[in-house]
Design a protein around this motif. Structure first.
Motif, PDB file in Angstrom:
ATOM      1  N   VAL A   1      49.988-102.451  62.315  1.00 16.61           N
ATOM      2  CA  VAL A   1      48.754-102.370  63.039  1.00 16.61           C
ATOM      3  C   VAL A   1      49.002-101.945  64.261  1.00 16.61           C
ATOM      4  CG1 VAL A   1      46.268-102.808  63.672  1.00 16.61           C
ATOM      5  CG2 VAL A   1      47.196-103.441  61.204  1.00 16.61           C
ATOM      6  N   MET A   2      48.471-100.679  64.935  1.00 14.08           N
ATOM      7  CA  MET A   2      48.917-100.191  65.965  1.00 14.08           C
ATOM      8  C   MET A   2      47.501-100.119  66.954  1.00 14.08           C
ATOM      9  SD  MET A   2      52.175 -99.887  65.862  1.00 14.08           S
ATOM     10  CE  MET A   2      52.545 -99.066  67.377  1.00 14.08           C
ATOM     11  N   LYS A   3      47.592-100.597  68.072  1.00 13.66           N
ATOM     12  CA  LYS A   3      46.099-100.442  68.817  1.00 13.66           C
ATOM     13  C   LYS A   3      45.858 -99.035  69.012  1.00 13.66           C
ATOM     14  CE  LYS A   3      42.719-101.757  71.526  1.00 13.66           C
ATOM     15  NZ  LYS A   3      41.749-102.304  70.982  1.00 13.66           N
ATOM     16  N   GLY A   4      46.751 -98.474  69.292  1.00 12.16           N
ATOM     17  CA  GLY A   4      46.564 -96.652  69.529  1.00 12.16           C
ATOM     18  C   GLY A   4      45.901 -96.066  68.321  1.00 12.16           C
ATOM     19  N   LEU A   5      46.157 -96.386  67.337  1.00 13.83           N
ATOM     20  CA  LEU A   5      45.736 -95.912  66.037  1.00 13.83           C
ATOM     21  C   LEU A   5      44.204 -96.442  65.808  1.00 13.83           C
ATOM     22  CD1 LEU A   5      48.744 -95.709  63.406  1.00 13.83           C
ATOM     23  CD2 LEU A   5      47.476 -93.752  64.630  1.00 13.83           C
ATOM     24  N   ASP A   6      44.205 -97.700  66.047  1.00 19.31           N
ATOM     25  CA  ASP A   6      42.717 -98.375  66.136  1.00 19.31           C
ATOM     26  C   ASP A   6      41.822 -97.602  67.051  1.00 19.31           C
ATOM     27  OD1 ASP A   6      43.048-100.311  64.407  1.00 19.31           O
ATOM     28  OD2 ASP A   6      43.703-102.004  65.862  1.00 19.31           O
ATOM     29  N   ASN A   7      42.170 -97.261  68.027  1.00 19.03           N
ATOM     30  CA  ASN A   7      41.436 -96.360  69.110  1.00 19.03           C
ATOM     31  C   ASN A   7      41.169 -95.083  68.789  1.00 19.03           C
ATOM     32  OD1 ASN A   7      41.321 -98.685  71.107  1.00 19.03           O
ATOM     33  ND2 ASN A   7      43.209 -97.988  72.111  1.00 19.03           N
ATOM     34  N   ARG A   8      42.280 -94.382  68.074  1.00 16.40           N
ATOM     35  CA  ARG A   8      41.918 -93.171  67.477  1.00 16.40           C
ATOM     36  C   ARG A   8      41.122 -92.905  66.467  1.00 16.40           C
ATOM     37  NH1 ARG A   8      46.811 -89.027  67.143  1.00 16.40           N
ATOM     38  NH2 ARG A   8      45.646 -86.780  66.378  1.00 16.40           N
ATOM     39  N   ARG A   9      41.120 -93.944  65.343  1.00 13.79           N
ATOM     40  CA  ARG A   9      40.063 -94.161  64.443  1.00 13.79           C
ATOM     41  C   ARG A   9      38.647 -94.357  64.777  1.00 13.79           C
ATOM     42  NH1 ARG A   9      44.578 -92.740  62.235  1.00 13.79           N
ATOM     43  NH2 ARG A   9      43.945 -91.086  63.155  1.00 13.79           N
ATOM     44  N   GLN A  10      38.496 -95.305  65.856  1.00 11.73           N
ATOM     45  CA  GLN A  10      37.232 -95.289  66.485  1.00 11.73           C
ATOM     46  C   GLN A  10      36.707 -94.002  67.167  1.00 11.73           C
ATOM     47  OE1 GLN A  10      35.040 -98.312  66.195  1.00 11.73           O
ATOM     48  NE2 GLN A  10      33.542 -96.597  66.812  1.00 11.73           N
ATOM     49  N   CYS A  11      37.446 -93.380  67.837  1.00  6.78           N
ATOM     50  CA  CYS A  11      37.091 -91.973  68.581  1.00  6.78           C
ATOM     51  C   CYS A  11      36.572 -91.204  67.558  1.00  6.78           C
ATOM     52  CB  CYS A  11      38.360 -91.360  69.360  1.00  6.78           C
ATOM     53  SG  CYS A  11      38.104 -89.864  69.941  1.00  6.78           S
ATOM     54  N   GLU A  12      37.501 -91.038  66.320  1.00  4.99           N
ATOM     55  CA  GLU A  12      36.891 -90.064  65.381  1.00  4.99           C
ATOM     56  C   GLU A  12      35.652 -90.341  64.656  1.00  4.99           C
ATOM     57  OE1 GLU A  12      41.990 -89.366  64.095  1.00  4.99           O
ATOM     58  OE2 GLU A  12      40.385 -90.705  63.029  1.00  4.99           O
ATOM     59  N   TRP A  13      35.336 -91.815  64.609  1.00  2.44           N
ATOM     60  CA  TRP A  13      34.341 -92.337  63.780  1.00  2.44           C
ATOM     61  C   TRP A  13      33.327 -91.950  64.712  1.00  2.44           C
ATOM     62  CZ3 TRP A  13      32.872 -92.844  59.232  1.00  2.44           C
ATOM     63  CH2 TRP A  13      31.734 -93.613  58.873  1.00  2.44           C
ATOM     64  N   ASP A  14      33.292 -92.204  65.965  1.00  2.00           N
ATOM     65  CA  ASP A  14      32.267 -91.809  66.847  1.00  2.00           C
ATOM     66  C   ASP A  14      31.846 -90.329  66.812  1.00  2.00           C
ATOM     67  OD1 ASP A  14      32.263 -94.481  67.924  1.00  2.00           O
ATOM     68  OD2 ASP A  14      33.392 -94.016  69.596  1.00  2.00           O
ATOM     69  N   VAL A  15      32.736 -89.584  66.785  1.00  2.00           N
ATOM     70  CA  VAL A  15      32.563 -87.785  66.304  1.00  2.00           C
ATOM     71  C   VAL A  15      31.759 -87.898  65.093  1.00  2.00           C
ATOM     72  CG1 VAL A  15      33.502 -85.555  66.287  1.00  2.00           C
ATOM     73  CG2 VAL A  15      34.501 -87.395  67.728  1.00  2.00           C
ATOM     74  N   TYR A  16      32.270 -88.520  64.019  1.00  2.00           N
ATOM     75  CA  TYR A  16      31.784 -88.144  62.855  1.00  2.00           C
ATOM     76  C   TYR A  16      30.234 -88.948  62.662  1.00  2.00           C
ATOM     77  CZ  TYR A  16      31.155 -88.323  57.738  1.00  2.00           C
ATOM     78  OH  TYR A  16      30.728 -87.876  56.397  1.00  2.00           O
ATOM     79  N   SER A  17      30.186 -90.163  63.168  1.00  2.00           N
ATOM     80  CA  SER A  17      28.813 -90.527  62.865  1.00  2.00           C
ATOM     81  C   SER A  17      27.604 -90.487  63.826  1.00  2.00           C
ATOM     82  CB  SER A  17      29.033 -92.072  62.693  1.00  2.00           C
ATOM     83  OG  SER A  17      29.702 -92.698  64.096  1.00  2.00           O
ATOM     84  N   ARG A  18      28.165 -90.140  65.185  1.00  2.00           N
ATOM     85  CA  ARG A  18      27.293 -90.058  66.363  1.00  2.00           C
ATOM     86  C   ARG A  18      27.446 -88.789  66.923  1.00  2.00           C
ATOM     87  NH1 ARG A  18      27.392 -93.967  70.505  1.00  2.00           N
ATOM     88  NH2 ARG A  18      29.408 -94.393  70.080  1.00  2.00           N
ATOM     89  N   GLY A  19      28.307 -87.947  66.640  1.00  2.00           N
ATOM     90  CA  GLY A  19      28.405 -86.804  67.568  1.00  2.00           C
ATOM     91  C   GLY A  19      28.810 -86.939  68.901  1.00  2.00           C
ATOM     92  N   VAL A  20      29.608 -87.991  69.212  1.00  2.11           N
ATOM     93  CA  VAL A  20      30.233 -88.258  70.407  1.00  2.11           C
ATOM     94  C   VAL A  20      31.422 -87.935  70.762  1.00  2.11           C
ATOM     95  CG1 VAL A  20      30.339 -90.348  72.208  1.00  2.11           C
ATOM     96  CG2 VAL A  20      28.450 -90.162  70.941  1.00  2.11           C
TER      97      VAL A  20
END
Length: 263
Positions: free
Chosen positions: A240-259
């Motif tokens: 598990v990589m912190k950078g990938l955790d951050n990247r997935r959260q970033c993408e999820w914010d785009v997908y789910s909230r348009g942020v």
């Protein structure tokens, strides 16, 4: 087409967990960026009921929302329509034709990848300039250098060249999203899926539970929600990589909230 066999929401007795989850996922698709997504846990509660009421007021224009979704009812039919969003929701898949990563998506993805005008070893987690080809040799905005390309890029690249290379690299990932996703998507959802595909690879994306659950939220999966499936792509070489955790959260914010915000 997704369907319900029992009611979900206020006054609904013994709703099926997978059907509550479906309603929660559909509600989140229609949530504007100004509203926090609701939990997707398959548990019927006040949060879900209030979200149904909010949807009925905002989208269906009901003066007296009842907070309930009935099988085949008007609320369920409205939930199954493409989300209104801030931009028109083109249909992804072969019929969508030219759907592309938006300017906001391109800017964010370039920022996430970060520009390097000289080759480096991405697997070493260092941006230090390398002088010999290695498996993780990378340049520009995350372009993986093949052995055959090494002589082309060994001495570096211009910023204009990096942008052109980014455009070339991006095209197959836009294509795999268009080909794999068979339901309506808003622009921000297409952006997020393209960003995910760009990072994990076209083949992995096409076979992923993310694609399966976007196409059918009721599909059988080892993950309890689309968000869980998405965020499971957080490992590199088994860790598990912190950078990938951050990247997935970033993408999820785009997908789910348009942020569109980099961490």
């Amino acid at each position: 087409m997704a369907s319900l066999t029992r009611a979900v929401g206020r006054g609904a007795e013994n709703p099926i967990k997978s059907e509550v989850l479906l309603v929660q996922q559909l509600l989140n698709r229609h949530r504007p960026p100004s509203l926090k997504p609701i939990g997707e846990d398959g548990q019927q509660g006040d949060e879900t009921c209030k979200a149904i009421e909010e949807f009925q007021r905002r989208i269906m224009k009901l003066a007296k929302p009842d907070g309930r979704v009935d099988p085949g009812g008007k609320t369920f039919k409205a939930l199954c329509q493409p989300p209104a969003g801030l931009t028109p929701p083109p249909v992804a898949g072969p019929a969508a034709g030219g759907m592309r990563l938006s300017d906001a998506g391109r800017k964010l993805l370039r920022g996430v990848e970060a520009l390097s005008l000289t080759p480096y070893d991405d697997q070493s987690r260092s941006k230090a300039h390398i002088t010999a080809w290695v498996k993780g040799a990378t340049i520009g905005y995350g372009h993986l250098i093949s052995r055959a390309e090494w002589d082309t890029y060994r001495n570096g690249i211009s910023e204009a060249g990096a942008n052109a290379l980014f455009d070339r690299d991006l095209a197959p990932f836009e294509a795999v999203v268009r080909d794999s996703i068979k339901v309506a998507l808003s622009a921000n959802q297409f952006d997020a899926l393209t960003m995910l595909a760009f990072n994990i690879g076209a083949g992995s994306f096409a076979r992923s539970s993310v694609v399966k659950l976007v196409n059918d939220p009721t599909a059988n999966s080892t993950y309890k929600s689309l968000e869980a499936a998405w965020k499971s792509w957080n490992k590199s070489q088994g860790k598990v990589m912190k950078g990938l955790d951050n990247r997935r959260q970033c993408e999820w914010d785009v997908y789910s909230r348009g942020v569109y915000n980099r961490w």
